[in-house]
Scaffold this active site. Structure first.
Site, PDB file in Angstrom:
ATOM      1  N   ARG A   1       0.830  -1.200   0.000  1.00 19.71           N
ATOM      2  CA  ARG A   1       0.000   0.000   0.000  1.00 19.71           C
ATOM      3  C   ARG A   1       0.869   1.256   0.000  1.00 19.71           C
ATOM      4  O   ARG A   1       1.879   1.309   0.698  1.00 19.71           O
ATOM      5  CB  ARG A   1      -0.916   0.007   1.228  1.00 19.71           C
ATOM      6  CG  ARG A   1      -1.980  -1.077   1.204  1.00 19.71           C
ATOM      7  CD  ARG A   1      -2.761  -1.083   2.488  1.00 19.71           C
ATOM      8  NE  ARG A   1      -1.930  -1.505   3.620  1.00 19.71           N
ATOM      9  CZ  ARG A   1      -2.320  -1.449   4.883  1.00 19.71           C
ATOM     10  NH1 ARG A   1      -3.514  -0.972   5.192  1.00 19.71           N
ATOM     11  NH2 ARG A   1      -1.522  -1.867   5.848  1.00 19.71           N
TER      12      ARG A   1
ATOM     13  N   ASP B   1       0.924   5.606   0.367  1.00 16.73           N
ATOM     14  CA  ASP B   1       0.215   6.637   1.107  1.00 16.73           C
ATOM     15  C   ASP B   1      -0.243   7.756   0.174  1.00 16.73           C
ATOM     16  O   ASP B   1       0.078   7.774  -1.021  1.00 16.73           O
ATOM     17  CB  ASP B   1       1.131   7.187   2.199  1.00 16.73           C
ATOM     18  CG  ASP B   1       0.360   7.800   3.357  1.00 16.73           C
ATOM     19  OD1 ASP B   1      -0.884   7.733   3.342  1.00 16.73           O
ATOM     20  OD2 ASP B   1       1.001   8.353   4.264  1.00 16.73           O
TER      21      ASP B   1
ATOM     22  N   ARG C   1       9.755   8.221   3.925  1.00 19.89           N
ATOM     23  CA  ARG C   1       9.651   9.676   3.981  1.00 19.89           C
ATOM     24  C   ARG C   1      10.311  10.238   5.242  1.00 19.89           C
ATOM     25  O   ARG C   1      10.888  11.333   5.222  1.00 19.89           O
ATOM     26  CB  ARG C   1       8.185  10.087   3.898  1.00 19.89           C
ATOM     27  CG  ARG C   1       7.567   9.789   2.522  1.00 19.89           C
ATOM     28  CD  ARG C   1       6.059   9.925   2.543  1.00 19.89           C
ATOM     29  NE  ARG C   1       5.651  11.265   2.950  1.00 19.89           N
ATOM     30  CZ  ARG C   1       4.379  11.600   3.207  1.00 19.89           C
ATOM     31  NH1 ARG C   1       3.422  10.671   3.121  1.00 19.89           N
ATOM     32  NH2 ARG C   1       4.073  12.820   3.559  1.00 19.89           N
TER      33      ARG C   1
END
Length: 321
Positions: A63, A65, A210
């Protein structure tokens, strides 16, 4: 897989089908379907449902974001009706918005699982390092106006390679039961104004890449010393770490599976970096318990039918990076 390949229109595909999907994540809440916001999963399932004239549910390799892009998101679904390879690809693309596309479709074995059989996921974080704000690259690269020392960033990042508790780099709302991940490699390199963080692991925590990128930028600007990454890793405390880098610079570029599934190989994205000439699946994988297990070598104490019940969550853990 060559750049141009014939799509078969004569043989209907039945059983389990794998797709390679590319998307610009700028307009989506992420991969996963949500009731209150648009998602890539919902758009893809709707398009495939129109091709099949019946609902289709897909499962992805990892998945992503909100705002994160993908050039090689692998998904699988069980075809509810027979359709040709060409019909699945062209039909889906005819019904998808312009920021999502199916790149290929191939039949796979019934035991193929896009998520639970992935041996590695690979991302590239792209930073446009120049004094003036970007225009053409504004949606797929993060802008940093201060000069970055990419060599210093690369050296600082090497402490992250291996199996560690990455609690300092997980989002506060991360739902993974374990913060342990095996990071296969991380490289930081400059190509003109582009500074690229290239990273591969068995799986990633929510916002992990990130958060790593945000800390490395602090090192590259000179705000932190070369030992900063090691100190953060040892702290295991996200509250003591640096800012989260924007999602627009992050690209999901590869998901690696055992060779027996024979998934198509293709140039590694994003296209901003096509000049590097690397194709998917080129990097060797480490000899780790998770890789051995997913290649079909049983390990004591691991139940393949109920991965969510095992204590060895690091083998199966996955969240949005």
């Amino acid at each position: 897989m060559p750049l141009f390949e014939f799509l078969d229109d004569s043989r209907p595909l039945t059983g389990r089908v794998a797709l390679g999907v590319e998307y610009d994540g700028s307009g989506y809440c992420g991969w996963q379907r949500l009731k209150q916001a648009p998602s890539v999963q919902a758009a893809l399932e709707e398009a495939l449902g129109k091709v099949a004239s019946t609902p289709v549910k897909v499962l992805c390799s990892g998945r992503t974001d909100s705002g994160v892009h993908a050039t090689r998101q692998i998904v699988h679904f069980d075809a509810p009706v027979p359709r040709s390879q060409k019909a699945w690809v062209f039909g889906a693309n005819a019904n998808l918005p312009r920021d999502i596309a199916v790149r290929w479709a191939v039949p796979v074995a019934e035991d193929f699982h896009a998520r639970f059989l992935a041996l590695a996921r690979r991302y590239r974080y792209v930073i446009l390092n120049q004094p003036n704000r970007p225009v053409l690259e504004r949606a797929n690269a993060t802008w940093c106006r201060e000069p970055l020392d990419e060599r210093r960033m690369h050296e600082a990042a090497q402490v992250l390679v291996g199996e560690h508790d990455f609690s300092s780099f997980r989002a506060a709302g991360c739902q993974s039961r374990s913060a342990w991940r095996h990071l296969h490699f991380i490289e930081v390199a400059r190509y003109g104004p582009l500074v690229v963080i290239d990273v591969q692991a068995n799986a990633f925590l929510h916002h992990m890449i990130r958060n790593i990128a945000g800390a490395l930028v602090a090192v590259g600007r000179g705000d932190e010393d070369a030992d900063y990454m090691g100190r953060l890793l040892a702290l295991r405390d996200r509250a003591r770490a640096n800012v989260t880098a924007p999602g627009c610079g992050l690209h999901f570029v590869d998901s690696v599976y055992d060779e027996r599934f024979a998934l198509p190989r293709e140039p590694l994205g994003p296209n901003l970096l096509a000049f590097l000439g690397e194709w998917t699946g080129e990097r060797p994988l480490p000899d780790s318990p998770m890789v051995r297990y997913r290649r079909g070598q049983p390990l004591a104490g691991i139940d393949p039918e109920r991965p969510e019940s095992n204590d060895e969550a690091r083998f199966f853990g996955e969240a949005r990076p």
